[in-house]
Design a protein around this motif. Structure first.
Motif: not given
Lengths: 233, 172
Positions: A181-188
């Motif tokens: 399962w993917i918990w976090v996606v982010t893009r500074p």
């Protein structure tokens, strides 16, 4: 008859608290960037902590104590941002709702951002182990044209029609980006790299829509922490 | 208790006097307080006099506004978050303020009414005039604001440079 000599001739003759309440009707950002540069009096009135505390109450701002202790914390900045965000959330019933289909599991994380060209994007990821990149501008324009073409009133219904078609609003998709399962996606901000982390103890870096492994990280929590720190920069 | 038939004589700072009904003066916190402080028996004494620190010309404008707004709800509703906006001035009020907008006068009438509304504690009028002034400067550049408000820049070069540095994060 006595001629009134105490008539206010100029704005700076007004009592300071009146000037402050006039400035209170102006956006905080405008007060700081422009009004405070008019003259030293305005500068002093706008850089008054009490005035900012009043504004803080007006936007119902609750600031985390830990956040306040941070050295770089600035109440003025936080209020400027809160005032900009606040109208977007104020009247939810008046807001348009768009529904997009592309995930078959619960979505755990999404990141909204603007490309340097100004286009609005959304990255979403979830338990279906996929990552999707959405073109939000497209979602809005397509919904409008579909509405016009078919005369469909409800935006939601029309989007479902659209989604059965070509899914032009989905710019990119990575199936099985993680094996858990993917918990976090982010893009500074101001970066073209997207990071994701999931239950497979892997952090992924995705640059320019191509994906490569960033290597094994020892624990998942550490990865999550790192992403949220990146997010803040 | 408000006795609308009761009349109040207001003496202005330049020696004139105007008699108005209590229905108007009830909107002024200052006059109301003056009347109650004088312990006038509401049933017996029909007339009272209050000296106000406002000139005759300005008081006339205040009374004109009060006459239009005599039926406004009291107490004046507390400002909530949503009411902080400045674009909700009623049409009558807008036209009322527009009349003062002449070249010679600049903003002086507006300043005078703001000051009067503050002294007489008329919240609705104060709020409306403050919003009007805020609208005049909203979105303007620093130079335009100095011109509209007729203010001189009294910063030193060093101070201006300092402010620019400190404002770097909020420049558009």
């Amino acid at each position: 008859m006595v001629v009134a000599e105490n008539r206010v001739q100029s704005l700076d003759d007004l009592p300071p608290e009146l000037l402050q309440s006039i400035f209170g009707h102006l956006p905080a950002h405008f007060c700081l960037s422009t009004v405070s540069r008019v003259c030293t009096l305005f500068y002093r009135l706008i850089h008054d902590d009490n005035w900012w505390n009043g504004r803080k109450k007006a936007v119902n701002l609750v600031v985390n104590e830990r956040e306040e202790e941070r050295e770089e914390f600035s109440l003025q900045r936080v209020i400027c941002r809160a005032e900009r965000e606040e109208p977007r959330w104020r009247r939810l019933s008046e807001q348009k709702m768009y529904s997009l289909s592309g995930h078959y599991g619960a979505i755990n994380s999404c990141k909204l951002y603007a490309e340097s060209s100004g286009e609005m994007r959304c990255i979403s990821a979830g338990r279906d182990r996929t990552i999707r990149l959405w073109d939000l501008d497209r979602v809005v324009t397509d919904a409008h044209t579909t509405n016009e073409k078919e005369g469909v009133e409800s935006t939601l219904a029309s989007l479902e029609v659209m989604n059965r078609g070509e899914k032009k609003e989905m710019l990119h998709s990575v199936d099985l980006a993680h094996s858990g399962w993917i918990w976090v996606v982010t893009r500074p901000n101001s970066s073209n790299v997207t990071y994701s982390s999931g239950w497979d103890n892997l952090g992924e870096e995705m640059a320019d829509h191509s994906i490569f492994h960033a290597g094994n990280r020892s624990t998942q929590s550490r990865i999550c922490c790192r992403w949220s720190r990146l997010d803040r920069e | 208790r408000i006795y609308p038939l009761m009349r109040v004589t207001l003496t202005t700072s330049d020696g004139a006097s105007v008699t108005v009904s209590r229905q108007l003066t009830k909107h002024s916190g200052f006059i109301e307080k003056a009347i109650t402080d004088m312990a006038v028996d509401d049933n017996a004494v029909p007339l009272s006099a209050v000296a106000v620190d406002v000139d005759d010309a300005t008081l006339k404008l205040v009374i004109e506004w009060l006459t239009e707004h005599r039926d406004d709800a009291l107490p004046y509703p507390e400002k909530t978050d949503e009411e902080r906006r400045a674009d909700d001035i009623p049409a009558w009020d807008q036209a009322f303020v527009q009349k003062w907008d002449t070249k010679e006068d600049q903003q002086q009438t507006l300043y005078a009414v703001i000051t009067a509304a503050d002294k007489l504690d008329i919240k609705g009028l104060l709020d409306m005039t403050c919003k009007t002034l805020a609208n005049k400067i909203n979105g303007k550049t620093v130079e335009e604001m100095r011109e509209i408000l007729q203010l001189e820049c009294d910063f030193t070069e060093e101070e201006l440079a300092e402010i620019r540095k400190e404002n770097a994060w909020c420049e558009n």
